[in-house]
Design a protein around this motif. Structure first.
Motif, PDB file in Angstrom:
ATOM      1  N   GLY A 129       0.664  -1.297  -0.021  1.00  0.00           N
ATOM      2  CA  GLY A 129      -0.178   0.154   0.399  1.00  0.00           C
ATOM      3  C   GLY A 129       0.807   0.736  -0.063  1.00  0.00           C
ATOM      4  N   TRP A 130       1.931   1.034   0.405  1.00  0.00           N
ATOM      5  CA  TRP A 130       2.643   2.476   0.431  1.00  0.00           C
ATOM      6  C   TRP A 130       3.673   2.525  -0.716  1.00  0.00           C
ATOM      7  N   ILE A 131       3.743   1.440  -1.406  1.00  0.00           N
ATOM      8  CA  ILE A 131       4.486   1.704  -2.191  1.00  0.00           C
ATOM      9  C   ILE A 131       4.590   1.818  -3.569  1.00  0.00           C
ATOM     10  N   LEU A 132       2.324   2.006  -4.116  1.00  0.00           N
ATOM     11  CA  LEU A 132       1.318   2.047  -4.565  1.00  0.00           C
ATOM     12  C   LEU A 132       1.080   3.769  -4.450  1.00  0.00           C
ATOM     13  N   ALA A 133       0.457   4.428  -3.177  1.00  0.00           N
ATOM     14  CA  ALA A 133       0.677   5.353  -2.792  1.00  0.00           C
ATOM     15  C   ALA A 133       1.732   6.426  -3.450  1.00  0.00           C
ATOM     16  N   ARG A 134       3.054   6.424  -3.085  1.00  0.00           N
ATOM     17  CA  ARG A 134       4.183   6.785  -3.247  1.00  0.00           C
ATOM     18  C   ARG A 134       4.045   6.865  -5.497  1.00  0.00           C
ATOM     19  N   CYS A 135       3.922   5.817  -5.592  1.00  0.00           N
ATOM     20  CA  CYS A 135       3.457   5.725  -7.572  1.00  0.00           C
ATOM     21  C   CYS A 135       3.233   5.985  -7.683  1.00  0.00           C
ATOM     22  N   LYS A 136       1.742   6.340  -6.749  1.00  0.00           N
ATOM     23  CA  LYS A 136       0.437   6.790  -7.498  1.00  0.00           C
ATOM     24  C   LYS A 136       0.871   8.557  -7.186  1.00  0.00           C
ATOM     25  N   ALA A 137       1.200   8.999  -6.523  1.00  0.00           N
ATOM     26  CA  ALA A 137       1.620  10.213  -5.909  1.00  0.00           C
ATOM     27  C   ALA A 137       2.855  11.283  -6.874  1.00  0.00           C
ATOM     28  N   SER A 138       4.324  10.630  -7.417  1.00  0.00           N
ATOM     29  CA  SER A 138       4.896  10.959  -7.415  1.00  0.00           C
ATOM     30  C   SER A 138       4.637  10.612  -9.250  1.00  0.00           C
ATOM     31  N   TYR A 139       3.254   9.138  -9.494  1.00  0.00           N
ATOM     32  CA  TYR A 139       3.269   9.668 -10.737  1.00  0.00           C
ATOM     33  C   TYR A 139       2.691  10.658 -12.170  1.00  0.00           C
ATOM     34  N   GLY A 140       1.400  10.202 -10.932  1.00  0.00           N
ATOM     35  CA  GLY A 140       0.506  10.883 -11.597  1.00  0.00           C
ATOM     36  C   GLY A 140      -0.708  10.302 -13.053  1.00  0.00           C
ATOM     37  N   GLY A 141      -0.813   9.232 -13.012  1.00  0.00           N
ATOM     38  CA  GLY A 141      -1.282   9.055 -14.753  1.00  0.00           C
ATOM     39  C   GLY A 141      -2.057   8.024 -13.959  1.00  0.00           C
ATOM     40  N   PRO A 142      -2.691   7.131 -15.027  1.00  0.00           N
ATOM     41  CA  PRO A 142      -3.640   6.280 -14.860  1.00  0.00           C
ATOM     42  C   PRO A 142      -2.651   4.938 -14.533  1.00  0.00           C
ATOM     43  N   MET A 143      -3.408   4.349 -13.744  1.00  0.00           N
ATOM     44  CA  MET A 143      -2.162   3.017 -12.538  1.00  0.00           C
ATOM     45  C   MET A 143      -2.770   1.248 -12.175  1.00  0.00           C
ATOM     46  N   ILE A 144      -2.168   0.495 -12.788  1.00  0.00           N
ATOM     47  CA  ILE A 144      -2.439  -0.961 -12.607  1.00  0.00           C
ATOM     48  C   ILE A 144      -0.664  -1.274 -12.284  1.00  0.00           C
ATOM     49  N   ALA A 145      -1.343  -2.537 -11.095  1.00  0.00           N
ATOM     50  CA  ALA A 145      -0.568  -3.059 -10.572  1.00  0.00           C
ATOM     51  C   ALA A 145      -1.013  -4.801 -10.639  1.00  0.00           C
ATOM     52  N   ALA A 146       0.121  -4.826 -11.140  1.00  0.00           N
ATOM     53  CA  ALA A 146       0.653  -6.272 -11.256  1.00  0.00           C
ATOM     54  C   ALA A 146       1.302  -6.872 -10.381  1.00  0.00           C
ATOM     55  N   GLY A 147       1.734  -8.766  -9.651  1.00  0.00           N
ATOM     56  CA  GLY A 147       2.184  -9.317  -8.777  1.00  0.00           C
ATOM     57  C   GLY A 147       2.849 -10.705  -9.938  1.00  0.00           C
ATOM     58  N   VAL A 148       4.133 -11.191  -8.935  1.00  0.00           N
ATOM     59  CA  VAL A 148       4.136 -12.411  -9.765  1.00  0.00           C
ATOM     60  C   VAL A 148       5.139 -13.163  -8.770  1.00  0.00           C
ATOM     61  N   SER A 149       4.074 -14.320  -8.662  1.00  0.00           N
ATOM     62  CA  SER A 149       4.328 -15.452  -7.514  1.00  0.00           C
ATOM     63  C   SER A 149       3.987 -14.643  -6.184  1.00  0.00           C
ATOM     64  N   LEU A 150       5.217 -14.521  -5.000  1.00  0.00           N
ATOM     65  CA  LEU A 150       4.773 -14.140  -3.717  1.00  0.00           C
ATOM     66  C   LEU A 150       4.081 -12.645  -3.831  1.00  0.00           C
ATOM     67  N   GLY A 151       4.969 -11.919  -4.789  1.00  0.00           N
ATOM     68  CA  GLY A 151       4.532 -10.147  -5.550  1.00  0.00           C
ATOM     69  C   GLY A 151       2.676 -10.414  -5.299  1.00  0.00           C
TER      70      GLY A 151
END
Length: 333
Positions: A129-151
């Motif tokens: 959650g902390w990482i996604l929030a910071r990515c959202k704040a620093s990038y500013g555009g539409p965002m999607i996320a994927a995770g491999v195995s553990l991620g």
């Protein structure tokens, strides 16, 4: 998902091992990541590798006034990095689509040991959650996320815990070959061929890093017992569980598993698992009754663990990332 393994690479083990070492996972020109170091709220750090979008010449001149392209945030698997075969394949597909990509390294996975008396784990939804929030704040555009195995399991746990609020951060999420039932996966990887090959491979990386962590923080755990660990159950009992607030391996595997909470997800979520994955037994995969209305299940018969090779030898790894990215794109504005 439409996937048929090539005839020359039969079986879950072959479809897992060959892609990791031999199949083509990136397209020319070579991927050039830009690394940022982020300080965490607990005075530690993580390293994030960015792949900036490559815009066509016709768009580059108007880039200042055009909407930003989508950002794909990709979380790697156990002991992975931006150099993992799956990371490279997703980065290549994202670049071909004109997307930006951010790959945050879990603590200690970027080539430099982190500072805090902790590492990372399959249910670390607060970190996600902390990482996604910071990515959202620093990038500013539409965002999607994927995770491999553990991620992917950790990403699903974040979506589950966030509920409807997740939509303010990402449009959709995907988990690829994730052990959403950690107990079933943990026991499977500790038996037979899995124990001889995959468990040994992971412990060769995890044990030395844990011992370096012990040198950083003397007394953190019993080093002699950790050196004697023969499987991930024992490693998690001595290291992962106690360092991250769990009572035991059983407590960790139960509380960190995404499968029991899939119905709590309130954004589009794709859960992709091959039925012949050596790490994640088919009998433990979620069913439609587990999933809920916002979750899509893809469970092709073949593919192995984060493999899904295609084409003539040595094969390539773009078929699965292309289908996943196409699914994620449906939720973009």
């Amino acid at each position: 998902m439409k996937y048929q393994a090539p005839a020359w690479l039969p079986g879950g083990h072959a479809q897992t091992i060959w892609p990791a070492f031999f199949a083509r996972s990136s397209e020319a020109p070579a991927l050039q990541f830009r690394r940022e170091r982020w300080l965490t709220p607990d005075a530690d750090f993580i390293d994030v590798d960015w792949l900036d979008p490559v815009l066509p010449t016709s768009q580059a001149s108007t880039a200042q006034s055009s909407p930003k392209p989508p950002l794909l945030v990709l979380f790697h698997g156990l002991e992975g990095s931006s150099q993992s075969h799956s990371s490279q394949a997703f980065a290549s597909v994202a670049r071909a689509r004109g997307w930006a990509l951010a790959l945050p390294h879990f603590r200690g996975c970027s080539g430099e040991l982190n500072l805090a008396p902790r590492a990372y784990h399959s249910g670390d939804f607060e970190e996600i959650g902390w990482i996604l929030a910071r990515c959202k704040a620093s990038y500013g555009g539409p965002m999607i996320a994927a995770g491999v195995s553990l991620g992917g399991n950790a990403l699903l746990r974040w979506a589950e815990e966030s509920g409807a609020a997740a939509a303010a951060t990402v449009q959709a999420v995907c988990a690829i070959c994730s052990p959403v039932d950690l107990a079933a996966a943990g026991h499977a990887i500790g038996r037979g061929f899995n124990r001889l090959v995959y468990t040994r491979m992971f412990l060769r990386s995890m044990v030395p890093k844990a011992l370096h962590k012990l040198a950083q923080h003397p007394g953190l755990f019993d080093g002699e017992r950790l050196r004697a660990a023969k499987n991930l159950y024992e490693f998690d009992n001595l290291f992962t569980a106690p360092l991250h607030g769990f009572r035991s391996t059983e407590d960790y595997w139960q509380r960190a598993s995404a499968k029991p909470h899939l119905r709590d997800i309130r954004i589009p979520a794709l859960v992709l698992n091959a039925a012949n994955d050596p790490f994640v037994p088919a009998h433990c995969l979620p069913t439609a009754a587990d999933a809920g209305p916002h979750v899509t299940l893809w469970q092709p018969a073949q593919g192995g663990h984060v493999g899904f090779p295609q084409g003539r030898p040595p094969g390539h790894l773009f078929a699965m990332p292309e289908q996943v990215c196409q699914w994620l794109a449906q939720s973009l504005p």
